[in-house]
Design a protein around this motif. Structure first.
Motif, short mmCIF file in Angstrom:
data_model
loop_
_atom_site.label_atom_id
_atom_site.label_comp_id
_atom_site.label_asym_id
_atom_site.label_seq_id
_atom_site.Cartn_x
_atom_site.Cartn_y
_atom_site.Cartn_z
N VAL A 253 0.77 -1.21 0.07
CA VAL A 253 -0.11 -0.21 0.01
C VAL A 253 0.88 1.38 -0.12
O VAL A 253 0.55 2.34 -0.81
CB VAL A 253 -1.23 0.10 1.47
CG1 VAL A 253 -1.64 1.18 1.46
CG2 VAL A 253 -1.97 -1.08 1.12
N GLU A 254 1.94 1.15 1.06
CA GLU A 254 2.68 2.46 0.88
C GLU A 254 3.48 2.55 -0.46
O GLU A 254 3.54 3.73 -0.82
CB GLU A 254 3.95 2.23 1.99
CG GLU A 254 4.82 3.39 2.04
CD GLU A 254 5.86 3.09 2.93
OE1 GLU A 254 6.82 4.08 3.26
OE2 GLU A 254 6.28 2.19 3.60
N GLU A 255 3.98 1.78 -1.17
CA GLU A 255 4.66 1.58 -2.33
C GLU A 255 3.62 2.21 -3.46
O GLU A 255 4.03 3.04 -4.21
CB GLU A 255 5.26 0.37 -2.89
CG GLU A 255 6.44 -0.16 -1.83
CD GLU A 255 6.78 -1.63 -2.25
OE1 GLU A 255 6.20 -2.12 -3.29
OE2 GLU A 255 7.81 -2.03 -1.58
N ASP A 256 2.50 1.91 -3.51
CA ASP A 256 1.71 2.31 -4.22
C ASP A 256 1.15 3.84 -4.09
O ASP A 256 0.88 4.52 -5.20
CB ASP A 256 0.17 1.29 -4.15
CG ASP A 256 0.24 0.05 -4.74
OD1 ASP A 256 1.14 -0.32 -5.56
OD2 ASP A 256 -0.63 -0.73 -4.24
N ILE A 257 1.07 4.17 -2.79
CA ILE A 257 0.80 5.58 -2.43
C ILE A 257 1.94 6.32 -3.04
O ILE A 257 1.85 7.50 -3.67
CB ILE A 257 0.60 5.85 -1.13
CG1 ILE A 257 -0.60 5.26 -0.63
CG2 ILE A 257 0.62 7.24 -0.80
CD1 ILE A 257 -0.94 4.89 0.87
N ARG A 258 3.16 5.91 -2.86
CA ARG A 258 4.36 6.97 -3.12
C ARG A 258 4.21 6.65 -4.79
O ARG A 258 4.74 7.79 -5.15
CB ARG A 258 5.61 6.36 -2.56
CG ARG A 258 5.77 6.12 -0.86
CD ARG A 258 7.07 5.95 -0.47
NE ARG A 258 6.95 5.99 1.10
CZ ARG A 258 7.48 7.24 1.74
NH1 ARG A 258 7.72 8.15 0.88
NH2 ARG A 258 7.65 7.44 2.77
N ARG A 259 3.96 5.76 -5.33
CA ARG A 259 4.29 5.64 -6.90
C ARG A 259 3.15 6.59 -7.40
O ARG A 259 3.35 7.29 -8.32
CB ARG A 259 4.16 4.29 -7.37
CG ARG A 259 4.12 4.10 -8.91
CD ARG A 259 4.11 2.65 -9.33
NE ARG A 259 2.85 1.89 -8.91
CZ ARG A 259 2.79 1.11 -8.27
NH1 ARG A 259 3.83 0.63 -7.43
NH2 ARG A 259 1.54 0.55 -7.70
N GLU A 260 2.06 6.74 -6.77
CA GLU A 260 1.01 7.33 -7.52
C GLU A 260 1.34 8.69 -7.33
O GLU A 260 0.99 9.45 -7.99
CB GLU A 260 -0.52 6.98 -6.85
CG GLU A 260 -0.81 5.56 -7.17
CD GLU A 260 -2.12 5.37 -6.60
OE1 GLU A 260 -2.60 5.99 -5.53
OE2 GLU A 260 -2.58 4.18 -6.69
N LEU A 266 5.10 14.16 -11.39
CA LEU A 266 5.63 14.07 -12.83
C LEU A 266 4.41 14.70 -13.74
O LEU A 266 4.95 15.58 -14.72
CB LEU A 266 5.91 13.12 -13.12
CG LEU A 266 7.22 12.22 -12.49
CD1 LEU A 266 7.46 10.71 -12.81
CD2 LEU A 266 8.37 13.14 -12.86
N LYS A 267 3.22 14.19 -14.04
CA LYS A 267 2.20 14.54 -14.79
C LYS A 267 1.91 16.08 -14.44
O LYS A 267 1.87 16.75 -15.41
CB LYS A 267 0.92 13.80 -14.32
CG LYS A 267 -0.24 14.34 -15.17
CD LYS A 267 -1.54 13.47 -14.92
CE LYS A 267 -2.68 13.49 -15.73
NZ LYS A 267 -3.80 13.05 -15.33
#
Length: 328
Positions: A253-260, A266-267
């Motif tokens: 979950v943490e990795e997903d949050i940080r990646r998002e 970037l967007k």
């Protein structure tokens, strides 16, 4: 599977530091953290309910609340993933513990003789007003398996109540130590002190099939026995497997949050760059058109109406260019 429990899971943390059998290991850890400042001979674990977490923190925060033999109170917390207002919450925990100290006298409180009136009642004037606020030290020690933006980019941060100009500690009774394990990057061969070796072991032991030969101190032989998955009771083994599952989910979950968050950043950066580029392009085109109109002899008011430039901006057109070329 690793031979040792993961200290960044709730049951792993409690097995290593939070049971009567692990008291010696916890004392060693605390003495290494507080070396040169304080030395603990013994401690007792306090009721968990005295430091109860919000029910929503379950599975995220694992902590211990204890008191040393000389009267200091210590909160030891392991947090496996970031949450908002983390520093505020840890400060609240420490301050809450400080607030409770006025309810209990320090163990070395000096008995103050008091005067009594004719009815045998204690005279208030005989009890020094400030004596009720004599405090023991409260330490908050926070083991963090993440990076906190509010702290410097380093492994250990020590917080004291000090004068901002001189750095002199004004009140020693509130201390906070933050340990950001992602910043601990030493290899075992680089660890010179027992403190560094303990930090290295906590960060890496979940990947080991045996204790490294270089960790020869007695405390690591004890850790080897205490933290071995094979030595868990059947009940604790089942609980540990569930704790590992929760830990893995929380990391995902943490990795997903940080990646998002990274992708969104970037967007936004690309969109902002495009907008700024288009804006700059439109401005350059407007100036170019105005300069052409000016060269053809159109009056400034007409050029201003068409381009939106002020009369002053139009008057300057071409002057700066000629000056740059040395023509003026």
């Amino acid at each position: 599977m690793s031979r040792f429990v993961n200290p960044f899971t709730d049951l792993g943390f409690k097995v290593i530091f939070g049971q009567p059998a692990s008291k010696g290991l916890l004392i060693t850890l605390l003495n290494e953290l507080l070396a040169g400042e304080h030395h603990i001979e013994d401690l007792c674990f306090l009721d968990k309910e005295d430091h109860a977490d919000n029910v929503h923190d379950k599975g995220i925060i694992y902590d211990l609340y204890c008191r040393t033999d000389s009267g200091e109170y210590i909160i030891v917390e392991m947090q496996n993933r970031w949450h908002s207002h983390f520093l505020d919450r840890t400060l609240y925990y420490v301050c809450r513990a400080v607030g409770r100290l006025t309810e209990l006298p320090p163990p070395d409180t000096i008995k103050i003789p008091v005067e009594k009136d004719t009815d045998g009642m204690v005279c208030e004037s005989s009890v020094p007003y400030g004596s009720r606020y004599r405090l023991s030290t409260v330490y908050g020690i926070f083991l963090m398996n993440f990076k906190e933006d509010g702290l410097d980019k380093k492994f250990r941060t020590d917080i004291v109540l000090a004068d901002r100009d001189t750095g002199r500690v004004v009140n020693p009774h509130l201390r906070q130590i933050y340990l950001q394990f992602p910043y601990f990057n030493k290899e075992l061969a680089e660890c010179e002190t027992l403190y560094e070796k303990l930090m290295y072991a906590l960060k890496n032991m979940n990947d080991w099939n045996r204790m490294p030969d270089a960790l020869k101190e007695q405390v690591f032989k004890y850790l080897d026995q205490l933290a071995a998955v094979a030595n868990l009771s059947e009940e604790n083994r089942i609980a540990y497997d569930k704790a590992v599952d929760r830990y893995r989910v929380s990391r995902i979950v943490e990795e997903d949050i940080r990646r998002e968050a990274t992708e969104e950043g970037l967007k936004e950066g690309r969109e902002k760059g495009r907008e700024e580029g288009m804006k700059k392009g439109r401005e350059e085109e407007r100036l170019s058109n105005a300069l052409k109109m000016k060269a053809k002899g159109l009056d400034y008011e007409t050029i201003s109406d068409i381009t939106g430039l002020s009369i002053q901006e139009i008057e300057k057109l071409g002057i700066d260019d000629r000056r740059d070329e040395g023509k003026l």
